[in-house]
Design a protein around this motif. Structure first.
Motif, PDB file in Angstrom:
ATOM      1  N   ARG A  49       0.806  -1.223   0.000  1.00 27.23           N
ATOM      2  CA  ARG A  49       0.000   0.000   0.000  1.00 27.23           C
ATOM      3  C   ARG A  49       0.835   1.267   0.000  1.00 27.23           C
ATOM      4  NH1 ARG A  49      -2.676   0.166   5.056  1.00 27.23           N
ATOM      5  NH2 ARG A  49      -3.669   2.079   4.309  1.00 27.23           N
ATOM      6  N   LEU A  50       2.042   1.214   0.532  1.00 33.44           N
ATOM      7  CA  LEU A  50       2.835   2.428   0.683  1.00 33.44           C
ATOM      8  C   LEU A  50       3.458   2.868  -0.638  1.00 33.44           C
ATOM      9  CD1 LEU A  50       4.735   1.553   3.991  1.00 33.44           C
ATOM     10  CD2 LEU A  50       2.903   3.222   3.729  1.00 33.44           C
ATOM     11  N   PRO A  51       3.566   4.172  -0.855  1.00 35.80           N
ATOM     12  CA  PRO A  51       4.198   4.680  -2.088  1.00 35.80           C
ATOM     13  C   PRO A  51       5.726   4.686  -1.956  1.00 35.80           C
ATOM     14  CG  PRO A  51       3.433   6.526  -0.761  1.00 35.80           C
ATOM     15  CD  PRO A  51       3.004   5.276  -0.027  1.00 35.80           C
ATOM     16  N   LEU A  52       6.299   3.503  -1.798  1.00 43.19           N
ATOM     17  CA  LEU A  52       7.736   3.386  -1.573  1.00 43.19           C
ATOM     18  C   LEU A  52       8.505   3.340  -2.894  1.00 43.19           C
ATOM     19  CD1 LEU A  52       7.752   0.585   1.173  1.00 43.19           C
ATOM     20  CD2 LEU A  52       8.006   3.045   1.545  1.00 43.19           C
ATOM     21  N   SER A  53       9.739   3.831  -2.847  1.00 42.68           N
ATOM     22  CA  SER A  53      10.640   3.677  -3.983  1.00 42.68           C
ATOM     23  C   SER A  53      11.824   2.789  -3.620  1.00 42.68           C
ATOM     24  CB  SER A  53      11.162   5.050  -4.443  1.00 42.68           C
ATOM     25  OG  SER A  53      11.784   5.740  -3.370  1.00 42.68           O
ATOM     26  N   GLU A  54      12.029   2.569  -2.316  1.00 44.77           N
ATOM     27  CA  GLU A  54      13.243   1.880  -1.874  1.00 44.77           C
ATOM     28  C   GLU A  54      13.037   1.226  -0.514  1.00 44.77           C
ATOM     29  OE1 GLU A  54      17.129   4.018  -2.337  1.00 44.77           O
ATOM     30  OE2 GLU A  54      17.092   4.000  -0.141  1.00 44.77           O
ATOM     31  N   VAL A  55      13.728   0.114  -0.294  1.00 45.42           N
ATOM     32  CA  VAL A  55      13.829  -0.466   1.045  1.00 45.42           C
ATOM     33  C   VAL A  55      15.310  -0.598   1.394  1.00 45.42           C
ATOM     34  CG1 VAL A  55      11.643  -1.728   0.965  1.00 45.42           C
ATOM     35  CG2 VAL A  55      13.726  -2.842   0.167  1.00 45.42           C
ATOM     36  N   LYS A  56      15.618  -0.409   2.671  1.00 40.07           N
ATOM     37  CA  LYS A  56      16.987  -0.511   3.137  1.00 40.07           C
ATOM     38  C   LYS A  56      17.099  -1.712   4.071  1.00 40.07           C
ATOM     39  CE  LYS A  56      19.473   3.135   3.650  1.00 40.07           C
ATOM     40  NZ  LYS A  56      20.086   4.365   4.198  1.00 40.07           N
ATOM     41  N   VAL A  57      17.862  -2.696   3.653  1.00 38.83           N
ATOM     42  CA  VAL A  57      18.041  -3.907   4.460  1.00 38.83           C
ATOM     43  C   VAL A  57      18.876  -3.547   5.685  1.00 38.83           C
ATOM     44  CG1 VAL A  57      18.909  -6.264   4.503  1.00 38.83           C
ATOM     45  CG2 VAL A  57      17.921  -5.334   2.391  1.00 38.83           C
ATOM     46  N   ASP A  58      18.374  -3.884   6.852  1.00 36.90           N
ATOM     47  CA  ASP A  58      19.026  -3.478   8.092  1.00 36.90           C
ATOM     48  C   ASP A  58      20.422  -4.080   8.220  1.00 36.90           C
ATOM     49  OD1 ASP A  58      18.597  -2.093  10.754  1.00 36.90           O
ATOM     50  OD2 ASP A  58      19.225  -4.088  11.409  1.00 36.90           O
ATOM     51  N   ARG A  59      21.333  -3.274   8.772  1.00 33.00           N
ATOM     52  CA  ARG A  59      22.722  -3.663   8.910  1.00 33.00           C
ATOM     53  C   ARG A  59      22.904  -4.897   9.791  1.00 33.00           C
ATOM     54  NH1 ARG A  59      26.072   0.128   9.718  1.00 33.00           N
ATOM     55  NH2 ARG A  59      27.565  -0.973  11.015  1.00 33.00           N
ATOM     56  N   SER A  60      21.967  -5.148  10.702  1.00 36.99           N
ATOM     57  CA  SER A  60      22.096  -6.307  11.587  1.00 36.99           C
ATOM     58  C   SER A  60      22.103  -7.613  10.801  1.00 36.99           C
ATOM     59  CB  SER A  60      20.964  -6.317  12.623  1.00 36.99           C
ATOM     60  OG  SER A  60      19.700  -6.415  11.986  1.00 36.99           O
ATOM     61  N   PHE A  61      21.438  -7.647   9.639  1.00 34.02           N
ATOM     62  CA  PHE A  61      21.458  -8.828   8.775  1.00 34.02           C
ATOM     63  C   PHE A  61      22.667  -8.805   7.846  1.00 34.02           C
ATOM     64  CE2 PHE A  61      16.853  -8.008   9.497  1.00 34.02           C
ATOM     65  CZ  PHE A  61      16.579  -9.137  10.249  1.00 34.02           C
ATOM     66  N   VAL A  62      22.997  -7.627   7.317  1.00 35.58           N
ATOM     67  CA  VAL A  62      24.081  -7.511   6.341  1.00 35.58           C
ATOM     68  C   VAL A  62      25.437  -7.807   6.969  1.00 35.58           C
ATOM     69  CG1 VAL A  62      25.258  -5.942   4.748  1.00 35.58           C
ATOM     70  CG2 VAL A  62      22.760  -5.847   4.979  1.00 35.58           C
ATOM     71  N   LEU A  63      25.652  -7.328   8.185  1.00 32.63           N
ATOM     72  CA  LEU A  63      26.944  -7.524   8.847  1.00 32.63           C
ATOM     73  C   LEU A  63      27.285  -9.000   9.023  1.00 32.63           C
ATOM     74  CD1 LEU A  63      26.804  -4.776  11.641  1.00 32.63           C
ATOM     75  CD2 LEU A  63      28.417  -4.872   9.737  1.00 32.63           C
ATOM     76  N   GLY A  64      26.283  -9.838   9.224  1.00 33.42           N
ATOM     77  CA  GLY A  64      26.557 -11.244   9.484  1.00 33.42           C
ATOM     78  C   GLY A  64      26.426 -12.167   8.295  1.00 33.42           C
ATOM     79  N   MET A  65      26.033 -11.631   7.128  1.00 30.49           N
ATOM     80  CA  MET A  65      25.682 -12.523   6.026  1.00 30.49           C
ATOM     81  C   MET A  65      26.884 -13.287   5.457  1.00 30.49           C
ATOM     82  SD  MET A  65      24.778  -9.907   2.882  1.00 30.49           S
ATOM     83  CE  MET A  65      24.409 -11.267   1.748  1.00 30.49           C
ATOM     84  N   ALA A  66      28.107 -12.765   5.615  1.00 32.16           N
ATOM     85  CA  ALA A  66      29.280 -13.466   5.083  1.00 32.16           C
ATOM     86  C   ALA A  66      29.625 -14.704   5.891  1.00 32.16           C
ATOM     87  CB  ALA A  66      30.478 -12.517   5.043  1.00 32.16           C
ATOM     88  N   ASP A  67      29.202 -14.756   7.155  1.00 30.34           N
ATOM     89  CA  ASP A  67      29.556 -15.875   8.035  1.00 30.34           C
ATOM     90  C   ASP A  67      28.360 -16.667   8.528  1.00 30.34           C
ATOM     91  OD1 ASP A  67      32.403 -15.214   8.091  1.00 30.34           O
ATOM     92  OD2 ASP A  67      31.807 -13.482   9.306  1.00 30.34           O
ATOM     93  N   ASP A  68      27.182 -16.111   8.427  1.00 36.02           N
ATOM     94  CA  ASP A  68      25.985 -16.763   8.950  1.00 36.02           C
ATOM     95  C   ASP A  68      25.035 -17.086   7.791  1.00 36.02           C
ATOM     96  OD1 ASP A  68      23.458 -17.364  10.077  1.00 36.02           O
ATOM     97  OD2 ASP A  68      23.930 -16.209  11.881  1.00 36.02           O
ATOM     98  N   PRO A  69      24.866 -18.363   7.479  1.00 36.00           N
ATOM     99  CA  PRO A  69      23.984 -18.745   6.356  1.00 36.00           C
ATOM    100  C   PRO A  69      22.550 -18.262   6.532  1.00 36.00           C
ATOM    101  CG  PRO A  69      25.342 -20.600   7.050  1.00 36.00           C
ATOM    102  CD  PRO A  69      25.525 -19.538   8.081  1.00 36.00           C
TER     103      PRO A  69
END
Length: 259
Positions: free
Chosen positions: A152-172
């Motif tokens: 419903r929201l008129p969004l153009s972008e989403v920002k993936v939170d850093r808490s997920f990004v910081l761990g993605m190289a080591d945490d499947p």
């Protein structure tokens, strides 16, 4: 105000900056931004602070434009700002005053702000959207927002939170969550920005997952406006495909040298 570059992952180009509030206390030194906002939001100071931030960022966009720099700037607004409805009027006024095209500005709202009062928040961001200002959903994945709200929201972008990004190289599990969010946002036609990109491996994983934009220390730390202009003059884009062909050491050295 400090500004952190946002980099298109596929091309290495600087596509925008996020405006970040920083305060150096005369005795305590740099105050944690989260602590500063948390205290400000509990008082009338927040409204004044938001006005100052909007004024500074729009004026800075006008200065960059006059200097030949075409940048998009994103700024954060609080749930209190969105509840009053004044924020859209203020932004429209400042854009007109400084002659800044509305598409050069983007407003970031958190999932928490959205869930606190979806009806009033929707009214404010719909008004901003009509002006031509982009709307980004910040901290995506942390606020339990429903897919109905995303639709419903008129969004153009989403920002993936850093808490997920910081761990993605080591945490499947983190990597799987990030890939799923990128796929979902892409299916909804939204640009995806990953925050907290601090190393080359994460950068490459995001590229493989189809993420659009990276923001983090791997490219550059937040910096004052005058330092950003100097940084941009030195920056040389690095594309993941070129980095892979040149080997790990080459791309990492070039990216860090540019920042």
């Amino acid at each position: 105000m400090y500004y952190q570059p946002q980099i298109a992952i596929a091309t290495g180009e600087v596509v925008g900056v996020e405006a970040l509030l920083r305060w150096r206390h005369p005795r305590r030194g740099m105050v944690d931004p989260g602590e500063l906002i948390q205290v400000a939001e509990q008082s009338a100071v927040m409204r004044l602070l938001t006005r100052r931030v909007v004024d500074d960022v729009v004026e800075q966009l006008a200065k960059w434009s006059a200097a030949g720099l075409t940048l998009r700037a994103a700024l954060n607004v609080s749930v209190r700002d969105l509840h009053t409805g004044e924020i859209a009027d203020q932004i429209a006024d400042r854009l007109t005053r400084y002659g800044v095209p509305p598409e050069r500005l983007q407003v970031e709202i958190t999932e928490g702000a959205l869930m606190a009062d979806p009806r009033r928040v929707l009214a404010s961001i719909t008004q901003l959207h009509r002006i031509g200002v982009g709307i980004a959903l910040d901290d995506f994945g942390t606020g339990y927002s429903s897919l109905q709200h995303l639709r419903r929201l008129p969004l153009s972008e989403v920002k993936v939170d850093r808490s997920f990004v910081l761990g993605m190289a080591d945490d499947p599990d983190d990597a799987a969550i990030v890939r799923s969010m990128i796929e979902l946002a892409g299916a909804l036609g939204l640009r995806v920005v990953a925050e907290g990109v601090e190393d080359e491996r994460t950068w490459r994983l995001l590229h493989a997952a189809g993420c659009d934009v990276a923001q983090g220390w791997f490219h550059a730390r937040p910096m004052p406006a005058e330092e950003l202009a100097a940084w941009l003059s030195r920056y040389r884009p690095v594309r993941p495909a070129v980095a892979e062909a040149g080997g790990r050491g080459g791309s990492e050295g070039e990216s860090r040298a540019s920042s």
